[in-house]
Design an enzyme around this catalytic site. Structure first.
Site, PDB file in Angstrom:
ATOM      1  N   TYR A 154      32.506  10.142 -42.674  1.00  0.00           N
ATOM      2  CA  TYR A 154      31.966  10.231 -41.817  1.00  0.00           C
ATOM      3  C   TYR A 154      32.578  10.273 -40.252  1.00  0.00           C
ATOM      4  O   TYR A 154      32.940  10.247 -39.097  1.00  0.00           O
ATOM      5  CB  TYR A 154      30.373   9.904 -41.339  1.00  0.00           C
ATOM      6  CG  TYR A 154      29.337   9.990 -39.652  1.00  0.00           C
ATOM      7  CD1 TYR A 154      29.354  11.089 -39.917  1.00  0.00           C
ATOM      8  CD2 TYR A 154      28.955   8.699 -39.132  1.00  0.00           C
ATOM      9  CE1 TYR A 154      27.766  11.048 -38.692  1.00  0.00           C
ATOM     10  CE2 TYR A 154      29.123   9.392 -38.265  1.00  0.00           C
ATOM     11  CZ  TYR A 154      28.579  10.494 -37.435  1.00  0.00           C
ATOM     12  OH  TYR A 154      27.492  10.384 -36.467  1.00  0.00           O
ATOM     13  N   SER A 187      31.116   8.677 -32.240  1.00  0.00           N
ATOM     14  CA  SER A 187      30.046   8.045 -32.503  1.00  0.00           C
ATOM     15  C   SER A 187      31.282   6.733 -32.530  1.00  0.00           C
ATOM     16  O   SER A 187      32.090   6.713 -33.147  1.00  0.00           O
ATOM     17  CB  SER A 187      29.806   7.920 -33.927  1.00  0.00           C
ATOM     18  OG  SER A 187      29.389   7.083 -34.902  1.00  0.00           O
ATOM     19  N   LYS A 189      34.363  11.702 -37.167  1.00  0.00           N
ATOM     20  CA  LYS A 189      34.303  11.229 -35.480  1.00  0.00           C
ATOM     21  C   LYS A 189      35.748  10.593 -34.850  1.00  0.00           C
ATOM     22  O   LYS A 189      35.658  10.577 -33.433  1.00  0.00           O
ATOM     23  CB  LYS A 189      32.788   9.835 -35.475  1.00  0.00           C
ATOM     24  CG  LYS A 189      31.610  10.944 -35.793  1.00  0.00           C
ATOM     25  CD  LYS A 189      31.213  11.720 -34.667  1.00  0.00           C
ATOM     26  CE  LYS A 189      29.795  12.495 -35.348  1.00  0.00           C
ATOM     27  NZ  LYS A 189      29.682  13.967 -34.174  1.00  0.00           N
TER      28      LYS A 189
END
Length: 256
Positions: free
Chosen positions: A161, A148, A165
């Site tokens: 998060y 991401s 990633k």
């Protein structure tokens, strides 16, 4: 889908496992691979959703196996069924990702952080291990991890998060070094793609969000599927350990 994709046969005789593929980006990847000749085994948590996806892909081309992406028994079952049903595991796409929390990391529930790490990072490594031991060690293959743009720089509200990633990108590079020359490992980093997973990032204000993108639109799942298919194919035969950013240009303007 382009006419070129619909008529390509570059994955004929190959089998792919795509995790998190009952909808959204994962399903679009599976659709692209099937359109280009592959057989696919798709995973997700709910069998009903997988059955619907298999019906869409074509039961002669696809198999759906429900389970949790970070469960070792599920991973082993999926790899075994891919080999037993279609004869190989040539391609692997680690698409499963979760983000059950929002807010500053200093206030984050560490149990949620552990779960994000387990699913977004450790499970991806485990899937590679399973595919490697059962098939790719002897036959070679290609892996794509779905990272991401949140892993490229600090991302307010989704910091852990993004950190997971960033780790997935590093795992990609490390595995590329370790598994070459017969196994290639690459990654993609999407920005906001119009899926159920990302709804909170644009719902009710899509035009405003898209305005920050030089291409003036958000991504759609097919935008990711086409690039993943390229990385899995022999068209990318001299690429490994790379992260391709698919973002409509938003990172050029400082956005995530």
């Amino acid at each position: 889908m382009s006419q070129a994709a619909a008529t390509s046969t570059r994955f004929t005789g190959r089998t792919a496992i795509v995790t998190g593929a009952s909808r959204g980006i994962g399903l679009a990847i599976a659709e692209r691979l099937v359109a280009e000749g592959a057989k696919v085994v798709i995973t997700a948590r709910r069998q009903e959703a997988l059955d619907q996806a298999v019906a869409q892909l074509g039961p002669e081309h696809a198999l759906g196996v429900a389970g949790h992406a970070d469960d070792a028994d599920h991973q082993a079952e999926v790899v075994a069924r891919a080999v037993d049903t279609f004869g190989s595991v040539d391609l692997l796409v680690n698409n499963t990702g979760i983000n059950p929390t929002y807010g500053p990391m200093v206030d984050m529930d560490l149990a949620a952080a552990r779960k994000i790490f387990e699913v977004n990072c450790l499970a991806a490594l485990a899937w590679v291990q399973q595919a490697y031991r059962r098939w790719m060690k002897e036959h070679g293959g290609a892996v794509v991890n779905v990272s991401s743009v949140a892993g490229l720089r600090p991302a307010p509200g989704i910091g852990f998060y993004g950190a997971s990633k960033a780790m997935l990108t590093h795992l990609t590079q490390q595995l590329a070094v370790e598994l070459g020359p017969d196994i290639r490992v690459n990654a993609v980093a999407p920005a906001v793609v119009k899926t159920k997973f990302a709804t909170a990032l644009y719902e009710g204000r899509e035009e405003q969000v898209a305005g920050a993108y030089p291409l003036k639109r958000l991504g759609v799942p097919d935008d990711i599927g086409s690039v993943v298919a390229f990385l899995l194919s022999e068209d990318a035969a001299w690429m490994t350990g790379q992260l391709l950013v698919i973002d409509g240009g938003v990172t050029l303007t400082g956005g995530v």
